[in-house]
Design an enzyme around this catalytic site. Structure first.
Site, PDB file in Angstrom:
ATOM      1  CB  ALA A  67      -0.869  -0.016   1.248  1.00 25.90           C
ATOM      2  N   GLY A 106       0.502  -5.277   0.578  1.00 20.82           N
ATOM      3  CA  GLY A 106      -0.568  -5.240  -0.415  1.00 20.82           C
ATOM      4  C   GLY A 106      -0.129  -5.834  -1.742  1.00 20.82           C
ATOM      5  CD  GLU A 109      -2.823  -7.760   1.937  1.00 18.08           C
ATOM      6  OE1 GLU A 109      -2.509  -6.575   1.678  1.00 18.08           O
ATOM      7  OE2 GLU A 109      -3.519  -8.072   2.909  1.00 18.08           O
ATOM      8  CD  GLU A 129       1.015  -5.971   5.298  1.00 18.66           C
ATOM      9  OE1 GLU A 129       1.836  -6.859   5.602  1.00 18.66           O
ATOM     10  OE2 GLU A 129       0.380  -5.982   4.229  1.00 18.66           O
TER      11      GLU A 129
HETATM   12  C1  3H9 Z   1       0.398  -2.517   3.241  1.00 21.32           C
HETATM   13  O1  3H9 Z   1       0.701  -2.953   2.182  1.00 21.32           O
HETATM   14  C2  3H9 Z   1      -0.964  -2.642   3.840  1.00 21.32           C
HETATM   15  C3  3H9 Z   1      -1.850  -3.611   3.116  1.00 21.32           C
HETATM   16  O2  3H9 Z   1      -1.788  -4.876   3.678  1.00 21.32           O
HETATM   17  C4  3H9 Z   1      -3.296  -3.223   3.294  1.00 21.32           C
HETATM   18  C5  3H9 Z   1      -3.803  -2.151   2.466  1.00 21.32           C
HETATM   19  C6  3H9 Z   1      -5.283  -2.029   2.552  1.00 21.32           C
HETATM   20  N1  3H9 Z   1       4.559   3.531   0.162  1.00 21.32           N
HETATM   21  O3  3H9 Z   1      13.302   1.934   1.036  1.00 21.32           O
HETATM   22  P1  3H9 Z   1      13.764   2.735  -0.120  1.00 21.32           P
HETATM   23  C7  3H9 Z   1       9.375   5.071  -0.795  1.00 21.32           C
HETATM   24  S1  3H9 Z   1       1.484  -1.630   4.183  1.00 21.32           S
HETATM   25  C8  3H9 Z   1       5.034   4.756  -0.137  1.00 21.32           C
HETATM   26  O4  3H9 Z   1      14.860   3.706   0.105  1.00 21.32           O
HETATM   27  P2  3H9 Z   1      14.824   0.372  -1.353  1.00 21.32           P
HETATM   28  C9  3H9 Z   1      10.334   5.494   0.283  1.00 21.32           C
HETATM   29  O5  3H9 Z   1       9.729   6.371   1.197  1.00 21.32           O
HETATM   30  C10 3H9 Z   1       2.907  -1.474   3.177  1.00 21.32           C
HETATM   31  N2  3H9 Z   1       6.335   5.024  -0.352  1.00 21.32           N
HETATM   32  O6  3H9 Z   1      14.140   1.790  -1.362  1.00 21.32           O
HETATM   33  C11 3H9 Z   1      11.421   6.150  -0.551  1.00 21.32           C
HETATM   34  O7  3H9 Z   1      10.949   7.434  -0.897  1.00 21.32           O
HETATM   35  P3  3H9 Z   1      11.921   8.686  -1.015  1.00 21.32           P
HETATM   36  C12 3H9 Z   1       3.698  -2.691   3.206  1.00 21.32           C
HETATM   37  C13 3H9 Z   1       7.183   4.006  -0.248  1.00 21.32           C
HETATM   38  O8  3H9 Z   1      15.050   0.042  -2.768  1.00 21.32           O
HETATM   39  C14 3H9 Z   1      11.464   5.308  -1.820  1.00 21.32           C
HETATM   40  O9  3H9 Z   1      10.205   4.624  -1.853  1.00 21.32           O
HETATM   41  N3  3H9 Z   1       4.927  -2.457   2.474  1.00 21.32           N
HETATM   42  C15 3H9 Z   1       6.760   2.713   0.077  1.00 21.32           C
HETATM   43  O10 3H9 Z   1      15.969   0.352  -0.412  1.00 21.32           O
HETATM   44  C16 3H9 Z   1      12.562   4.294  -1.863  1.00 21.32           C
HETATM   45  O11 3H9 Z   1      12.492   3.488  -0.688  1.00 21.32           O
HETATM   46  C17 3H9 Z   1       6.047  -2.125   3.096  1.00 21.32           C
HETATM   47  O12 3H9 Z   1       6.091  -1.990   4.295  1.00 21.32           O
HETATM   48  C18 3H9 Z   1       5.385   2.484   0.275  1.00 21.32           C
HETATM   49  N4  3H9 Z   1       4.884   1.260   0.561  1.00 21.32           N
HETATM   50  O13 3H9 Z   1      13.739  -0.629  -0.753  1.00 21.32           O
HETATM   51  C19 3H9 Z   1       7.241  -1.969   2.211  1.00 21.32           C
HETATM   52  N5  3H9 Z   1       7.850   1.891   0.130  1.00 21.32           N
HETATM   53  O14 3H9 Z   1      12.895   8.322  -2.107  1.00 21.32           O
HETATM   54  C20 3H9 Z   1       8.062  -0.813   2.628  1.00 21.32           C
HETATM   55  C21 3H9 Z   1       8.907   2.668  -0.171  1.00 21.32           C
HETATM   56  O15 3H9 Z   1      11.023   9.809  -1.311  1.00 21.32           O
HETATM   57  N6  3H9 Z   1       9.150  -0.561   1.706  1.00 21.32           N
HETATM   58  N7  3H9 Z   1       8.529   3.935  -0.388  1.00 21.32           N
HETATM   59  O16 3H9 Z   1      12.574   8.780   0.328  1.00 21.32           O
HETATM   60  C22 3H9 Z   1      10.302  -1.235   1.715  1.00 21.32           C
HETATM   61  O17 3H9 Z   1      10.497  -2.171   2.465  1.00 21.32           O
HETATM   62  C23 3H9 Z   1      11.386  -0.768   0.776  1.00 21.32           C
HETATM   63  O18 3H9 Z   1      11.093   0.552   0.418  1.00 21.32           O
HETATM   64  C24 3H9 Z   1      11.550  -1.600  -0.509  1.00 21.32           C
HETATM   65  C25 3H9 Z   1      12.553  -0.881  -1.433  1.00 21.32           C
HETATM   66  C26 3H9 Z   1      12.101  -2.984  -0.134  1.00 21.32           C
HETATM   67  C27 3H9 Z   1      10.245  -1.752  -1.253  1.00 21.32           C
END
Ligand code: 3H9
Length: 653
Positions: A67, A106, A109, A129
């Site tokens: 998400a 998500g 999912e 999450e």
């Molecule tokens: C969910 O999914 C809830 C659902 O179950 C239910 C819904 C109804 N959203 O980490 P990085 C941005 S909860 C918005 O340095 P990497 C981050 O802020 C979600 N922005 O890159 C950064 O922005 P900026 C569950 C996001 O390559 C840029 O992307 N998902 C999100 O080292 C680069 O990020 C998670 O918890 C996001 N979801 O790693 C995943 N994710 O450049 C969380 C990232 O402006 N994310 N950004 O500072 C991660 O674990 C890592 O970002 C990922 C990439 C592994 C994806």
């Protein structure tokens, strides 16, 4: 023919299969536009005679990162993710997920709702999450157990653990791992499945659960998640998938997700998530290239140095470890081997990995062997003369473009740099012990550090898998400055009427793994004592000074190592010692302080207040660049509970 479903979702029809590509940089998050586009794509396929099946994939190296976290806290735009996911699952035409990279939260999912899942070898899946203080909100806790079984699904949902393609296949979460072209393979499968009844995950039965095995897994997961609400809820939701309909499970999951999304813990953990991304952005370093580093020299192979060596080997660097004598170098090698052996014993490393690391390691007692390294990290005894002398010697040995880093905790690195002919190549890399485990590294931007040298410090720390936080120069940098203020206030509380155990219980109740006095005992009291003695002459006589810790040290109570400190440790167990209580009472009486009862709430308030006030000073003095950097330091180096967001967040700064 290219079809456009929204700004972030496009499609291509290839041999009767609609290949839908999600392209929403940086991580293909399920934003409102993406959700709307995906829904439109499925609708388009349903209504088209030309299309017999669908493939969903992501552009770049992510499938879908989950998400869009930036939308949390704002009014939710339709369609919400559960609607999209249900739509995918309900499709009469087969939908195949081509998982090209990370499928998180998500994102997973969406994949779970597809009728077939093919992963690239590099794909990674997780329900992360809980790390944001929430549970999955679009079916993750209900569909995952239908594929992987309750225990594996619950463990993943409660821990947020990342699973690679091979494990996902073994667990039944993906149906195959593609060898060659992922999308081509997914398209072929969609074609094969066309016209057959889709295999809907939600229709599958949940296999019976071994209650004992579930209990053992849950106990472990909850122990790791002490104080947090989300992991327990995730366990409950997955567990109950076995005994009720999909619709009931989804309704409960959604309600729990919405409740937790608005919780203080989730707000705090989201703050931490964005704080970590912000910390990586340093003013003045835009476009500055770090120097290339492939070989690191580490001088001083004690506890800290050996830990840094292991961290560097883990990251794939070639390492030259140097200590002053052949004997010290030999002991260093043994220490490093023991750390690697421990990782093998715990299953974190296999025998081959151990050999690979040892092959990258050279141990020496000759400083000249550092002539060709790209970076030297010194971790020798924390004494200005010793370190200054070392830096001077290094200057005559290393290449002119090599970076020199000091691991000092308390010395002024500007003084060290000043002793070197090229202060611009000096930077601080303050690791925390054990350095191969602890995530925090304070990267000290000294007065003369060149921008590309600072960038090198940050890049190396990141490659080591650490969380680098930039700090300016002051005694103790960010972390130890705040920790000193915390210590000072804890000692005031002692004089005012609380006992060490009262303070520790209050802070452990707040969420710290250990209260301050237990930490002092673990770390040992002698280093702080030596520092206080050094500073005694310069101390303002009007400043409130608590001498109880000095009395403890004078009595030989140096903490856990010496068997006695703020507590006694018969059989290694932390025990209240009446002798310490008597010393505290005597100190109060000597100052004429009549103790009063101090409640846990006041203890917490005063200690958090002291940390935040010191944080304000660090911000005003430009030592810390932003309040959230201070939070990261205290969470990752000093045991502040992440789900409370850090001292500055807790204080509303
Ligand atoms: C969910 O999914 C809830 C659902 O179950 C239910 C819904 C109804 N959203 O980490 P990085 C941005 S909860 C918005 O340095 P990497 C981050 O802020 C979600 N922005 O890159 C950064 O922005 P900026 C569950 C996001 O390559 C840029 O992307 N998902 C999100 O080292 C680069 O990020 C998670 O918890 C996001 N979801 O790693 C995943 N994710 O450049 C969380 C990232 O402006 N994310 N950004 O500072 C991660 O674990 C890592 O970002 C990922 C990439 C592994 C994806």
């Amino acid at each position: 023919m290219k079809l456009t479903f929204s700004q972030t979702v496009t499609g291509n029809i290839s041999g009767g299969v609609l290949v839908v590509t999600i392209d929403n940089p940086p991580v293909n998050a399920a934003s409102a536009d993406m959700r709307q586009g995906l829904l439109a794509a499925i609708d388009n396929a349903a209504g088209s005679k030309e299309i017999s099946g669908v493939v969903i994939t992501g552009a770049g190296k992510t499938f879908v990162g989950g998400a869009d976290i930036r939308e949390f806290g704002k009014p939710m735009a339709e369609p919400v993710l559960p609607q999209v996911v249900d739509h995918v699952e309900a499709s009469r035409k087969p939908v195949v997920a081509a998982i090209n990279g990370a499928a998180l939260g998500g994102g997973l999912e969406i994949a779970l709702a597809c009728h077939h899942r093919i992963a690239a070898g590099s794909a990674k899946i997780a329900l992360p999450e809980v790390k944001l203080g929430i549970v999955p909100g679009a079916g993750g806790t209900q569909r995952l157990p239908r594929l992987a079984g309750v225990i594996a699904a619950a463990e993943m949902a409660a821990s947020g653990r990342m699973v690679g393609a091979a494990e996902a296949l073994a667990l039944g979460i993906v149906d195959e791992v593609a060898e060659g072209d992922l999308v081509a393979r997914a398209t072929a499968v969609a074609r094969e499945l066309a016209g057959k009844p889709p295999r809907r995950t939600g229709d599958l039965a949940v296999a019976a659960v071994d209650a004992e095995a579930f209990g053992a897994m849950a106990t472990k997961a909850l122990a790791r998640a002490r104080g947090q609400d989300a992991p327990g809820e995730a366990l409950r939701l997955v567990r109950s998938a076995a005994g009720r309909s999909l619709a009931e499970g989804l309704a409960d999951e959604r309600a729990t997700f919405l409740r937790l999304r608005d919780s203080d813990q989730s707000k705090a953990l989201r703050h931490v998530f964005f704080a970590e991304r912000a910390a990586a952005k340093v003013d003045g370093l835009e476009g500055v290239e770090p120097r290339a580093v492939s070989t690191i020299g580490i001088v001083g192979l004690g506890l800290m140095g050996s830990g840094i060596v292991v961290a560097a080997l883990d990251a794939g660097y070639a390492v030259i470890g140097v200590d002053a004598t052949a004997e010290a170098a030999r002991k260093g090698r043994e220490r490093i081997a023991a750390l690697l052996d421990r990782n093998v014993a715990s299953g974190r490393l296999d025998a081959e990995g151990r050999e690979q690391r040892l092959a990258l390691l050279t141990i020496s007692h000759r400083m000249e062997d550092l002539a060709d390294v790209d970076l030297v990290i010194e971790a020798v005894f924390d004494d200005l003369d010793v370190k200054t002398d070392l830096f001077r010697r290094l200057e005559g040995i290393v290449r002119p473009d090599a970076v020199l880093a000091t691991n000092t905790s308390y010395l002024d690195p500007d003084l060290l740099a000043a002793a070197a002919p090229h202060p611009e190549r000096v930077v601080g890399l303050h690791f925390f012990s054990p350095a191969n485990i602890m995530r925090l590294v304070e990267v000290v931007n000294c007065a003369k550090t060149a921008p590309d040298v600072l960038a090198t410090g940050l890049a190396v720390a990141k490659k080591l898998g650490k969380l680098p936080v930039v700090t300016g120069v002051c005694e103790g940098f960010i972390g130890n400055s705040i920790f000193s203020a915390y210590r000072r206030e804890a000692e005031f509380l002692l004089e005012d009427g609380a006992l060490p155990q009262d303070i520790d219980v209050a802070m452990e109740g707040y969420g710290f793994a250990m209260g301050p006095f237990a930490v002092f005992d673990l770390a040992g009291l002698e280093i702080a004592w030596a520092r206080r003695k050094r500073q005694a002459a310069a101390r303002d006589p009007n400043e409130r000074y608590v001498g109880i810790a000095d009395r403890l040290c004078e009595a030989g109570r140096f903490g856990q190592k010496s068997g006695r400190g703020w507590y006694a440790y018969p059989d290694g167990k932390r025990t209240v010692d009446p002798e310490v209580t008597a010393m505290i009472e005597a100190a109060r009486a000597k100052k004429g302080i009549s103790p009063r009862e101090i409640k846990p709430d006041e203890i917490v308030l005063r200690l958090l207040g002291a940390m935040a006030a010191e944080g304000e000073k660090l911000l005003a003095g430009n030592i810390a660049r932003r309040a959230s950097d201070i939070d990261l330091v205290m969470i990752n180096g000093y045991g502040f509970p992440a789900y409370m967001g850090g001292p500055m967040f807790a204080a509303g700064k």
